[in-house]
Motif scaffolding. Structure first.
Motif, mmCIF file in Angstrom:
data_model
loop_
_atom_site.group_PDB
_atom_site.id
_atom_site.type_symbol
_atom_site.label_atom_id
_atom_site.label_comp_id
_atom_site.label_asym_id
_atom_site.label_seq_id
_atom_site.Cartn_x
_atom_site.Cartn_y
_atom_site.Cartn_z
ATOM 1 N N ASP A 175 -3.459 1.137 6.900
ATOM 2 C CA ASP A 175 -3.768 -0.233 7.297
ATOM 3 C C ASP A 175 -3.171 -1.250 6.323
ATOM 4 O O ASP A 175 -2.741 -2.332 6.729
ATOM 5 C CB ASP A 175 -5.277 -0.438 7.435
ATOM 6 C CG ASP A 175 -6.066 -0.051 6.195
ATOM 7 O OD1 ASP A 175 -5.537 0.716 5.356
ATOM 8 O OD2 ASP A 175 -7.221 -0.505 6.065
ATOM 9 N N PHE B 97 -3.859 -2.937 14.643
ATOM 10 C CA PHE B 97 -5.141 -2.704 15.296
ATOM 11 C C PHE B 97 -5.221 -1.385 16.057
ATOM 12 O O PHE B 97 -6.314 -0.869 16.275
ATOM 13 C CB PHE B 97 -5.470 -3.865 16.243
ATOM 14 C CG PHE B 97 -5.788 -5.131 15.506
ATOM 15 C CD1 PHE B 97 -6.960 -5.257 14.777
ATOM 16 C CD2 PHE B 97 -4.891 -6.184 15.506
ATOM 17 C CE1 PHE B 97 -7.250 -6.413 14.080
ATOM 18 C CE2 PHE B 97 -5.179 -7.355 14.810
ATOM 19 C CZ PHE B 97 -6.353 -7.468 14.092
ATOM 20 N N LEU B 98 -4.072 -0.828 16.464
ATOM 21 C CA LEU B 98 -4.122 0.354 17.321
ATOM 22 C C LEU B 98 -3.645 1.657 16.686
ATOM 23 O O LEU B 98 -3.913 2.722 17.233
ATOM 24 C CB LEU B 98 -3.299 0.107 18.594
ATOM 25 C CG LEU B 98 -3.787 -1.023 19.490
ATOM 26 C CD1 LEU B 98 -2.900 -1.137 20.718
ATOM 27 C CD2 LEU B 98 -5.237 -0.808 19.913
#
Length: 181
Positions: A23, A69-70
């Motif tokens: 992330d 986000f995915l």
């Protein structure tokens, strides 16, 4: 500075907190997409290259945000995403260089700060796109160079060239500022 801080934080997350830092790298990709897209868009004068840079910048920013986000916590997805973004960054910077070659200002290209940033970006991201595309292969076969993992040493080495190019651009900007005073 942002990438430097992001890299340090990613190492902290990975080696101290012992959790995935995907992330962090995805967030760095978002900021780089915005920064380089804005930078090359604002310094490009010709309309068609400017539109091309705008379109690819929007694609890069969108892909970066969606990936943030995915993306699952799978390094293969991260490296595939970074490979795609790297190809787009290379294309954006080469589009800028092309626009400078076809313009009337191409006489002193080496004296242009924008050229040096574009040169560094094109060199860095072209090289890392190849390494990122081979990530799974290099992990599977434990490919190393000088004792370091290939997917670590090549980006780090190319990073030196990117920062040298950016430093050259900064020096040229300072010289132009002094001359204009």
């Amino acid at each position: 500075a942002f990438v430097f801080i992001g890299e340090i934080y990613a190492k902290y997350v990975g080696y101290v907190l012992l959790r995935s830092n995907i992330d962090v790298y995805s967030f760095i990709a978002i900021v780089e997409s915005i920064f380089y897209g804005y930078f090359f868009y604002t310094i490009t004068i010709n309309k068609i290259p400017k539109k091309i840079i705008f379109i690819f910048s929007i694609i890069n920013i969108s892909v970066s945000i969606i990936s943030f986000f995915l993306i699952s916590y799978n390094p293969s997805y991260l490296f595939t995403n970074l490979m795609f973004l790297s190809i787009c960054f290379s294309f954006i910077s080469l589009t800028y260089i092309y626009s400078k070659f076809v313009s009337d200002e191409a006489a002193n290209l080496l004296g242009e700060p924008g050229f040096w940033v574009a040169f560094g970006v094109a060199l860095f991201f072209s090289g890392v796109s190849v390494v990122f595309s081979l990530h799974d292969f290099s992990v599977r076969h434990n490919l190393t160079l000088l004792g370091f993992k290939l997917y670590h040493i090549v980006p780090q080495s190319l990073c030196v060239l990117l920062y040298l190019s950016i430093s050259t651009a900064i020096i040229l900007c300072k010289k132009k500022a002094r001359i204009s005073l």
